[in-house]
Design an enzyme around this catalytic site. Sequence first.
Site, PDB file in Angstrom:
ATOM      1  N   GLU A 104       0.793  -1.226   0.000  1.00 41.57           N
ATOM      2  CA  GLU A 104       0.000   0.000   0.000  1.00 41.57           C
ATOM      3  C   GLU A 104       0.826   1.277   0.000  1.00 41.57           C
ATOM      4  O   GLU A 104       0.375   2.305   0.516  1.00 41.57           O
ATOM      5  CB  GLU A 104      -0.923   0.009   1.224  1.00 41.57           C
ATOM      6  CG  GLU A 104      -0.215   0.084   2.588  1.00 41.57           C
ATOM      7  CD  GLU A 104       0.087  -1.259   3.219  1.00 41.57           C
ATOM      8  OE1 GLU A 104       0.276  -1.315   4.447  1.00 41.57           O
ATOM      9  OE2 GLU A 104       0.136  -2.263   2.475  1.00 41.57           O
ATOM     10  N   ASN A 105       2.031   1.282  -0.579  1.00 38.75           N
ATOM     11  CA  ASN A 105       2.838   2.506  -0.606  1.00 38.75           C
ATOM     12  C   ASN A 105       1.953   3.691  -1.005  1.00 38.75           C
ATOM     13  O   ASN A 105       1.273   3.647  -2.032  1.00 38.75           O
ATOM     14  CB  ASN A 105       3.970   2.370  -1.632  1.00 38.75           C
ATOM     15  CG  ASN A 105       4.636   1.016  -1.584  1.00 38.75           C
ATOM     16  OD1 ASN A 105       5.238   0.642  -0.598  1.00 38.75           O
ATOM     17  ND2 ASN A 105       4.499   0.264  -2.670  1.00 38.75           N
ATOM     18  N   GLU A 138      -5.934  -2.460  -0.841  1.00 39.35           N
ATOM     19  CA  GLU A 138      -4.797  -1.533  -0.873  1.00 39.35           C
ATOM     20  C   GLU A 138      -5.253  -0.075  -0.880  1.00 39.35           C
ATOM     21  O   GLU A 138      -4.610   0.786  -0.264  1.00 39.35           O
ATOM     22  CB  GLU A 138      -3.908  -1.827  -2.083  1.00 39.35           C
ATOM     23  CG  GLU A 138      -3.348  -3.243  -2.131  1.00 39.35           C
ATOM     24  CD  GLU A 138      -2.664  -3.677  -0.846  1.00 39.35           C
ATOM     25  OE1 GLU A 138      -2.053  -2.826  -0.165  1.00 39.35           O
ATOM     26  OE2 GLU A 138      -2.752  -4.873  -0.501  1.00 39.35           O
ATOM     27  N   HIS A 141      -6.076   1.025   2.554  1.00 40.24           N
ATOM     28  CA  HIS A 141      -4.873   1.324   3.334  1.00 40.24           C
ATOM     29  C   HIS A 141      -4.449   2.791   3.208  1.00 40.24           C
ATOM     30  O   HIS A 141      -3.696   3.280   4.060  1.00 40.24           O
ATOM     31  CB  HIS A 141      -3.710   0.450   2.860  1.00 40.24           C
ATOM     32  CG  HIS A 141      -3.551  -0.831   3.616  1.00 40.24           C
ATOM     33  ND1 HIS A 141      -3.564  -0.903   4.992  1.00 40.24           N
ATOM     34  CD2 HIS A 141      -3.328  -2.105   3.169  1.00 40.24           C
ATOM     35  CE1 HIS A 141      -3.367  -2.163   5.363  1.00 40.24           C
ATOM     36  NE2 HIS A 141      -3.228  -2.907   4.286  1.00 40.24           N
ATOM     37  N   GLU A 160      -4.345  -3.812   9.107  1.00 39.10           N
ATOM     38  CA  GLU A 160      -4.768  -4.909   8.239  1.00 39.10           C
ATOM     39  C   GLU A 160      -6.210  -5.354   8.464  1.00 39.10           C
ATOM     40  O   GLU A 160      -6.863  -5.822   7.532  1.00 39.10           O
ATOM     41  CB  GLU A 160      -3.815  -6.101   8.406  1.00 39.10           C
ATOM     42  CG  GLU A 160      -2.369  -5.795   8.030  1.00 39.10           C
ATOM     43  CD  GLU A 160      -2.202  -5.325   6.585  1.00 39.10           C
ATOM     44  OE1 GLU A 160      -3.144  -5.495   5.780  1.00 39.10           O
ATOM     45  OE2 GLU A 160      -1.127  -4.779   6.267  1.00 39.10           O
TER      46      GLU A 160
END
Length: 724
Positions: A104-105, A138, A141, A160
């Site tokens: 999830e950058n 993602e 996130h 998470e």
Amino acid sequence: YSNTAIVGTAVAEVGRSLTTFGVTPSMSSYLIAFIVAPYQINDRDGMGILARPQAQNQTQYSLDVGIKLLKALEEWIDYPYASVAGMTRMYMAAVPDFSAGAMENWGLLTYRETNILYRSDDSTSMQQHRIAAVISHEIAHQWFGDLVTCEWWDVTWLNEGFARYYQYYGTALVETEWDLDHQFVVEQLQGVMQMDSLRSTHPMTHPVYTQAQASGIFDNISYNKGAVMLRMMEHYLTTETFKTALRAYIKDRAFKTTRPEDLFSALNRYDPNARSYMEPWTVQPGYPLVTVTSHDTGFTITQKRFLVNEPDHNEQTAWPLPITFATKASEFSITRPAFYTGMTFEIPMQGASDVEYFILNNQQVGYYRVNYDAILWGKISKALHSEGFGGIHVLNRAQIVDDLFNLARGDVVPYGTALEILEYLKEETEYAPWLAAVNGLTTLSRRIHADDEKLFAAHILDIFSKAYDIVKFQAPTATERRIFTYMRQNVLQWACNYGHEECSKAAVAEFHRYHQNPSVKVHPDLRQVVYCEGIRKGSMEEFEFLWNQYLTTNMATEQLLILQGLGCASSSELITIMLDAITSPHVRSQDKSNAFTYVINNLYTLPHVSRYLQQNHAIWAASHGSYANVASAFNNVLARLKRDSERDVINAFIESNKNILGQAAYDSIKSGLEDYETNKQFTLRNRDEIHEFLDNKINGGAATILANVSMIVGLLMLVLARTR
């Protein structure tokens, strides 16, 4: 490419350039990402999919669904993604070799190709589902993990658990016809119950001091159980209140770290009991088995921690229990629970003995198993075997199926009783109960005594018979429900695996047609069973044909389907070739473990695989990275083995190769051998009961439950004796 957009480029010197990116928001360093690659981009409306040029024709669905998911989630959370300084666009990159499934950058999300690249003519419905769900995970996130970050890995579930929750309920905002709420219960809630019923489990909030512990905390407890607790609280608070509380939580903790106390504080603003009801589930390991005993004026409820291998333990852990119940079809829609505390309490009800049935935990909102006394199990069984299943909700049917398999496994309900009640599955037509059944049958199949396997195969063909006739060996129709397509895949796989003649003939015929004319491909949703059966019943010619398709396809999702098919090889020669392929560079490192599992899930391969590992352990260690992977391979074989002779060969091998294996790998396989013995004792302990059921059914024409109530009630009386 990086987290933020490019703000400038300059030629530093010949052959080198300098790229400057925008300043990132305040964020954790683990979210920084840089990619240097000859990618092409498919972009629109502030989102772009980065992929190798040859895969650009596989990016349209992920772009379309990604844009919709980002919009839906930012509206749900009420915190626009682009309101964060520097986050002017979102890139999602398809990475060919990527050990993680996705990452999830912030602003530059990365994915394994199988989790983002899709084409409708070459990917299954389930693969499309997987792609949408992982993208939703993602994107979620970006708020839960990036904007608000868990303070330390001991509370990883704050990252998470939320992402896994939105993996289902975020995707459901966009893909509205997929019945994701049904899938969540079986895949996430029932899935984590397996791990959480062992003594080796841990609480959601759990100390982390070392790198190994930090890595290990990214498990089903942090992901699945975290999401399950959020769903439980949503039903208690109501969806609107839950949404309002989470919006406040995100705004309060934006650009900060967070602890569970911060989440509880946000929830408590809207319900003063929220923390006291939720927190015990996060700091205590495991979950309860709730036992219901009936009497004339109501029901007695007792809770005790469920440890599948220790039914007689004396532990006194208690949880706040979210209680709902139904005595008729119309009551299953009531999912807002009342919480009860204490080890034992009463639910009073006038005319309790006259109800059609009493089923606890409507739509399995609460995280616990339920056992009933003999009278109540009898009523539930009668309802399940009646027209329309007595109006029992589909998720409660899935709950009953999963509970019965696991209560029998945990020595709480006799196997004969569980299997008799589960005969109702012959009339079941819904995906969720069948998925729960497939999970339970998979575990049971590995514990069936080797001498009873033919009886078990006949039992499987019997209970799947009507389901096969309903789903038929055919491609999905344009109007069928998505989960009906998933159900067909499971039914065909089990029918063909256990020798259903019509299924096998249809699959082999379709494989031969494809072999003769590869330009007309097998429908993606039939490929798993067609490839497997074609290889299982085929020769070297069929194997080489499919292997060549693997080497030449440009689709990562298709490669996985082909590996599943090749794993069904049935001759010693082809099994060896398949294992050689797994050790070769042709199978990506990230796919080797799955490819090996595809092989050993076909139990006839186990002796061949064991010999291969003994003869090629050095090659296996080199190709997989270490002898720890050799140990893991042996242990996966041991978990499925049923013959002492094969066990003894493995034991002799590790004793004579201890120095080569190394102490850690040797100890690991020793532990696997101990687990083999535990599994063997389980099989022997339950063999007579299971054999009697199977033999009566297949050879003796045993009557159904409805015609043999006295026998069932007699068996069920053991339930009370075992749970008191």
